[in-house]
Design a protein around this motif. Structure first.
Motif, PDB file in Angstrom:
ATOM      1  N   PRO A  72       0.833  -1.206   0.000  1.00 42.73           N
ATOM      2  CA  PRO A  72       0.000   0.000   0.000  1.00 42.73           C
ATOM      3  C   PRO A  72       0.866   1.252   0.000  1.00 42.73           C
ATOM      4  O   PRO A  72       1.884   1.310   0.683  1.00 42.73           O
ATOM      5  N   ARG A  73       0.440   2.262  -0.735  1.00 43.06           N
ATOM      6  CA  ARG A  73       1.190   3.524  -0.761  1.00 43.06           C
ATOM      7  C   ARG A  73       1.038   4.281   0.548  1.00 43.06           C
ATOM      8  O   ARG A  73       1.947   4.988   0.970  1.00 43.06           O
ATOM      9  N   HIS A  74      -0.110   4.147   1.199  1.00 43.33           N
ATOM     10  CA  HIS A  74      -0.369   4.860   2.447  1.00 43.33           C
ATOM     11  C   HIS A  74      -0.799   3.856   3.524  1.00 43.33           C
ATOM     12  O   HIS A  74      -1.726   3.067   3.309  1.00 43.33           O
ATOM     13  N   ILE A  75      -0.145   3.890   4.682  1.00 40.27           N
ATOM     14  CA  ILE A  75      -0.506   3.054   5.825  1.00 40.27           C
ATOM     15  C   ILE A  75      -0.567   3.951   7.053  1.00 40.27           C
ATOM     16  O   ILE A  75       0.365   4.708   7.332  1.00 40.27           O
ATOM     17  N   LEU A  76      -1.673   3.864   7.786  1.00 43.72           N
ATOM     18  CA  LEU A  76      -1.869   4.676   8.985  1.00 43.72           C
ATOM     19  C   LEU A  76      -2.314   3.774  10.124  1.00 43.72           C
ATOM     20  O   LEU A  76      -3.145   2.871   9.931  1.00 43.72           O
ATOM     21  N   ASN A  77      -1.766   3.993  11.327  1.00 36.51           N
ATOM     22  CA  ASN A  77      -2.259   3.270  12.497  1.00 36.51           C
ATOM     23  C   ASN A  77      -2.332   4.212  13.686  1.00 36.51           C
ATOM     24  O   ASN A  77      -1.463   5.082  13.872  1.00 36.51           O
ATOM     25  N   LEU A  78      -3.400   4.069  14.478  1.00 39.63           N
ATOM     26  CA  LEU A  78      -3.630   4.846  15.692  1.00 39.63           C
ATOM     27  C   LEU A  78      -3.922   3.878  16.828  1.00 39.63           C
ATOM     28  O   LEU A  78      -4.720   2.944  16.658  1.00 39.63           O
ATOM     29  N   GLN A  79      -3.304   4.084  17.971  1.00 35.97           N
ATOM     30  CA  GLN A  79      -3.470   3.181  19.099  1.00 35.97           C
ATOM     31  C   GLN A  79      -3.725   3.977  20.374  1.00 35.97           C
ATOM     32  O   GLN A  79      -3.103   5.024  20.597  1.00 35.97           O
ATOM     33  N   SER A  80      -4.627   3.460  21.189  1.00 32.12           N
ATOM     34  CA  SER A  80      -4.962   4.084  22.467  1.00 32.12           C
ATOM     35  C   SER A  80      -4.888   3.028  23.561  1.00 32.12           C
ATOM     36  O   SER A  80      -5.365   1.900  23.382  1.00 32.12           O
ATOM     37  N   ARG A  81      -4.291   3.394  24.681  1.00 27.50           N
ATOM     38  CA  ARG A  81      -4.221   2.490  25.841  1.00 27.50           C
ATOM     39  C   ARG A  81      -4.611   3.278  27.085  1.00 27.50           C
ATOM     40  O   ARG A  81      -3.990   4.304  27.393  1.00 27.50           O
ATOM     41  N   LEU A  82      -5.621   2.773  27.781  1.00 24.12           N
ATOM     42  CA  LEU A  82      -6.141   3.428  28.982  1.00 24.12           C
ATOM     43  C   LEU A  82      -6.065   2.457  30.155  1.00 24.12           C
ATOM     44  O   LEU A  82      -6.614   1.349  30.091  1.00 24.12           O
ATOM     45  N   ASP A  83      -5.369   2.853  31.206  1.00 27.63           N
ATOM     46  CA  ASP A  83      -5.291   2.047  32.431  1.00 27.63           C
ATOM     47  C   ASP A  83      -6.538   2.345  33.261  1.00 27.63           C
ATOM     48  O   ASP A  83      -6.612   3.375  33.954  1.00 27.63           O
ATOM     49  N   LEU A  84      -7.517   1.448  33.200  1.00 24.32           N
ATOM     50  CA  LEU A  84      -8.773   1.670  33.921  1.00 24.32           C
ATOM     51  C   LEU A  84      -8.559   1.621  35.429  1.00 24.32           C
ATOM     52  O   LEU A  84      -9.079   2.464  36.171  1.00 24.32           O
ATOM     53  N   THR A  85      -7.836   0.610  35.867  1.00 27.52           N
ATOM     54  CA  THR A  85      -7.504   0.458  37.288  1.00 27.52           C
ATOM     55  C   THR A  85      -6.054  -0.004  37.376  1.00 27.52           C
ATOM     56  O   THR A  85      -5.344  -0.059  36.372  1.00 27.52           O
ATOM     57  N   ARG A  86      -5.658  -0.384  38.549  1.00 27.94           N
ATOM     58  CA  ARG A  86      -4.300  -0.888  38.737  1.00 27.94           C
ATOM     59  C   ARG A  86      -4.055  -2.162  37.947  1.00 27.94           C
ATOM     60  O   ARG A  86      -2.930  -2.413  37.500  1.00 27.94           O
ATOM     61  N   HIS A  87      -5.101  -2.970  37.739  1.00 30.93           N
ATOM     62  CA  HIS A  87      -4.920  -4.275  37.103  1.00 30.93           C
ATOM     63  C   HIS A  87      -5.563  -4.397  35.725  1.00 30.93           C
ATOM     64  O   HIS A  87      -5.266  -5.360  35.005  1.00 30.93           O
ATOM     65  N   PHE A  88      -6.430  -3.484  35.335  1.00 32.36           N
ATOM     66  CA  PHE A  88      -7.187  -3.648  34.087  1.00 32.36           C
ATOM     67  C   PHE A  88      -6.894  -2.506  33.109  1.00 32.36           C
ATOM     68  O   PHE A  88      -6.810  -1.332  33.501  1.00 32.36           O
ATOM     69  N   ASN A  89      -6.792  -2.889  31.825  1.00 31.31           N
ATOM     70  CA  ASN A  89      -6.488  -1.935  30.765  1.00 31.31           C
ATOM     71  C   ASN A  89      -7.503  -2.062  29.634  1.00 31.31           C
ATOM     72  O   ASN A  89      -8.031  -3.160  29.379  1.00 31.31           O
ATOM     73  N   PHE A  90      -7.746  -0.966  28.944  1.00 25.57           N
ATOM     74  CA  PHE A  90      -8.618  -0.949  27.766  1.00 25.57           C
ATOM     75  C   PHE A  90      -7.800  -0.431  26.578  1.00 25.57           C
ATOM     76  O   PHE A  90      -7.220   0.655  26.647  1.00 25.57           O
ATOM     77  N   ASP A  91      -7.753  -1.227  25.510  1.00 25.11           N
ATOM     78  CA  ASP A  91      -6.962  -0.877  24.328  1.00 25.11           C
ATOM     79  C   ASP A  91      -7.859  -0.825  23.102  1.00 25.11           C
ATOM     80  O   ASP A  91      -8.779  -1.647  22.951  1.00 25.11           O
ATOM     81  N   SER A  92      -7.567   0.110  22.216  1.00 23.08           N
ATOM     82  CA  SER A  92      -8.268   0.188  20.933  1.00 23.08           C
ATOM     83  C   SER A  92      -7.273   0.609  19.861  1.00 23.08           C
ATOM     84  O   SER A  92      -6.430   1.484  20.080  1.00 23.08           O
ATOM     85  N   ASN A  93      -7.366  -0.037  18.702  1.00 22.09           N
ATOM     86  CA  ASN A  93      -6.436   0.202  17.607  1.00 22.09           C
ATOM     87  C   ASN A  93      -7.214   0.419  16.306  1.00 22.09           C
ATOM     88  O   ASN A  93      -8.221  -0.261  16.053  1.00 22.09           O
ATOM     89  N   TYR A  94      -6.718   1.333  15.499  1.00 26.82           N
ATOM     90  CA  TYR A  94      -7.287   1.584  14.169  1.00 26.82           C
ATOM     91  C   TYR A  94      -6.166   1.508  13.133  1.00 26.82           C
ATOM     92  O   TYR A  94      -5.081   2.078  13.330  1.00 26.82           O
ATOM     93  N   TYR A  95      -6.428   0.798  12.021  1.00 26.09           N
ATOM     94  CA  TYR A  95      -5.444   0.645  10.955  1.00 26.09           C
ATOM     95  C   TYR A  95      -6.091   1.005   9.616  1.00 26.09           C
ATOM     96  O   TYR A  95      -7.222   0.597   9.334  1.00 26.09           O
ATOM     97  N   TYR A  96      -5.344   1.746   8.808  1.00 27.21           N
ATOM     98  CA  TYR A  96      -5.788   2.096   7.459  1.00 27.21           C
ATOM     99  C   TYR A  96      -4.729   1.647   6.456  1.00 27.21           C
ATOM    100  O   TYR A  96      -3.544   1.953   6.608  1.00 27.21           O
ATOM    101  N   TYR A  97      -5.171   0.893   5.436  1.00 25.18           N
ATOM    102  CA  TYR A  97      -4.294   0.451   4.358  1.00 25.18           C
ATOM    103  C   TYR A  97      -4.876   0.924   3.036  1.00 25.18           C
ATOM    104  O   TYR A  97      -6.043   0.650   2.723  1.00 25.18           O
ATOM    105  N   ASP A  98      -4.062   1.613   2.254  1.00 23.47           N
ATOM    106  CA  ASP A  98      -4.499   2.117   0.970  1.00 23.47           C
ATOM    107  C   ASP A  98      -4.797   0.963   0.014  1.00 23.47           C
ATOM    108  O   ASP A  98      -4.218  -0.122   0.121  1.00 23.47           O
ATOM    109  N   ALA A  99      -5.698   1.183  -0.936  1.00 29.77           N
ATOM    110  CA  ALA A  99      -6.043   0.163  -1.922  1.00 29.77           C
ATOM    111  C   ALA A  99      -4.840  -0.146  -2.815  1.00 29.77           C
ATOM    112  O   ALA A  99      -4.011   0.732  -3.093  1.00 29.77           O
ATOM    113  N   ILE A 100      -4.738  -1.412  -3.259  1.00 31.40           N
ATOM    114  CA  ILE A 100      -3.733  -1.824  -4.234  1.00 31.40           C
ATOM    115  C   ILE A 100      -4.491  -2.264  -5.475  1.00 31.40           C
ATOM    116  O   ILE A 100      -4.974  -3.407  -5.569  1.00 31.40           O
TER     117      ILE A 100
END
Length: 379
Positions: free
Chosen positions: A284-312
Motif C-alpha cells: 500500500p502507498r499509504h498506511i496509517l495506524n492509531l493506538q490508544s491504551r487506557l489504564d482503567l484500574t491498577r490491574h485492568f487496561n482498555f486498548d483500541s487500535n485503528y489501521y488504514y491500508y491504501d487500496a492496491i
C-alpha cells in the motif's frame, strides 16, 4: 480452520554487573485446513545470548540458535509436495559489537548473523548502525544492512494444479512446480532517522528508507502444454527472476495526555518498482495506524487500535479500515489475561491477493481472541 498452541520458556542469569546470559526456548504446534488442503506443522527454537560489557565504552552481544520445523501438508489432485513430510533445521550464530566513540554522544554498532539452512546453505546478514545524540531531547541515526529470505517449501517442493479452464474436451490446468535450485531473495536496506522528545509525554520519530531487492522469486514463463488422459497441463516453475526497490518515509508519534492514558500513531508512505516496471504491486502507498491504551484500574487496561491500508489496484485489494478493541490485565500471581475483538469493522475482508489466478485470495474474518498467559518470577 486453524488450530494453534505453543509453549515458551525463558531463563536469565547475571554472572556479574558486566556479564549475563539469556536462554529462550519455544515450541509451536500449528494445524491449518483450507480449500487447498491443509498443513500440520511443529516448530521448536532454542536461542542462547550472552551480553558482556568490557568497559563503559565497549560491549559485545553474541550467541546462537537452532530452529527446527517439521511439516506434513495434505496431498490431493490439486496440490502435493515432494517429499510429503520434511524436517528443516537452521543453525545460526550472531555477534554484535558496540563502541561509544564519544560517551553519551556518538555510538557505532556493527554485527552479523551467519546461518546455515538445508535449502540454500550458508547465508550472512550483516548490519552497521551509527547513533548520534546531540542533546538529551534529540537522536539521529543511520543504518545499512543486508537480509535474506530463503525459499519456502511452496517455492521448492510444491506441485500445484490450478486455474482450471476448458480446452476442448479436456480441462486445462496451470501446473506450478517447485524449484529446489532456488537461491534466497536478498534485500539491501538503507535507513536514516531521527527522534525528538519535545517534552515529557510527547515525542515523535521520522525515518527515511530505501530497499533494493535481488533474486526475487517469481513464477517463470509457461512451457509447452502436456497432454494427459484426463486433462491438459501448462507447466510453470518458480525462478529467481525479479529485482526491485522500495523507498519511503515513516512518521511515528507518542503522546500521554494524562498519566493513565497513552496515544500513539504512525504514518508510512511507500513507493517502489519491480521487474517490468510494475509500481508498488504488493505494498500500500499509504498506511496509517492509531493506538490508544487506557489504564482503567491498577490491574485492568482498555486498548483500541485503528489501521488504514491504501487500496492496491493492481491486486484488486480495496481500501481497508480495520478496528481492534480489547481488555487486558496486568500480571496477577504470574497470570495475565486478555480478550480482543479483531476486525470489528466487517464480518470478513480481503487482506491478501497474489494477483495470480492460480493462487486464491485470502480473507480474514471477524474474530474473538482469548489469551491466558502465565510467567514465572524472573531472577
Amino acid at each position: 480452520m486453524l488450530f494453534r498452541s505453543n509453549i515458551q520458556g525463558r531463563w536469565t542469569h547475571h554472572f556479574s554487573d558486566h556479564s549475563s546470559t539469556d536462554v529462550l526456548a519455544y515450541c509451536n504446534w500449528f494445524d491449518r485446513f483450507d480449500t487447498l488442503g491443509g498443513d500440520i506443522r511443529n516448530t521448536c527454537d532454542v536461542e542462547v545470548q550472552h551480553d558482556f560489557v568490557f568497559t563503559p565504552r565497549h560491549s559485545l552481544i553474541w550467541g546462537g540458535s537452532v530452529l527446527s520445523t517439521v511439516d506434513s501438508p495434505s496431498d490431493n489432485f490439486e496440490i502435493s509436495y515432494t517429499p510429503a513430510r520434511q524436517r528443516d533445521t537452521t543453525y545460526s550464530v550472531f555477534g554484535q559489537y558496540e563502541i561509544a566513540a564519544v560517551p553519551d554522544r556518538l555510538r557505532f554498532i556493527g554485527g552479523a548473523k551467519l546461518e546455515h539452512n538445508a535449502t540454500t546453505g550458508f547465508e550472512i546478514q550483516p548490519q552497521i548502525r551509527g547513533i548520534w545524540t546531540p542533546s538529551q531531547s534529540a537522536t539521529l541515526w543511520g543504518a545499512v544492512s543486508r537480509a535474506v529470505r530463503e525459499p519456502t517449501r511452496v517455492n521448492t517442493d510444491v506441485d500445484l494444479k490450478a486455474s482450471e479452464t476448458l480446452g476442448g474436451p479436456l480441462p486445462v490446468f496451470a501446473g506450478i512446480t517447485g524449484n529446489p535450485g532456488l537461491h534466497s531473495e536478498v534485500v539491501r536496506a538503507y535507513e536514516l532517522g531521527s527522534r525528538y522528545q519535545l517534552k515529557p509525554g510527547f515525542s515523535f520519530d521520522l525515518a527515511a528508507f530505501y530497499n533494493h531487492y535481488d533474486q526475487l522469486i517469481n513464477v517463470g514463463p509457461p512451457g509447452p502444454p502436456q497432454v494427459f488422459s484426463s486433462y491438459i497441463e501448462i507447466p510453470l516453475q518458480f525462478l529467481n527472476s525479479g529485482t526491485g526497490q522500495t523507498h519511503g518515509l515513516e512518521l511515528f508519534t507518542e503522546l500521554r495526555p494524562v498519566g493513565r492514558w497513552s496515544l500513539s500513531g504512525g504514518l508510512t508512505e511507500t513507493r517502489g518498482v519491480s521487474t517490468g516496471g510494475t509500481e508498488g504491486v504488493d505494498t500500500p502507498r499509504h498506511i496509517l495506524n492509531l493506538q490508544s491504551r487506557l489504564d482503567l484500574t491498577r490491574h485492568f487496561n482498555f486498548d483500541s487500535n485503528y489501521y488504514y491500508y491504501d487500496a492496491i489496484s493492481q491486486l484488486k485489494l480495496p481500501t481497508l479500515n480495520r478496528v481492534d478493541v480489547g481488555f487486558s490485565t496486568n500480571r496477577i500471581s504470574g497470570f495475565t489475561f486478555s480478550i480482543w475483538g479483531r476486525n470489528l469493522q466487517s464480518a470478513r475482508h480481503l487482506e491478501n491477493n497474489t494477483g495470480e489466478p492460480y493462487f486464491p485470495a485470502g480473507e480474514v474474518r471477524r474474530a474473538l481472541v482469548l489469551e491466558l498467559m502465565w510467567r514465572s518470577n524472573t531472577e
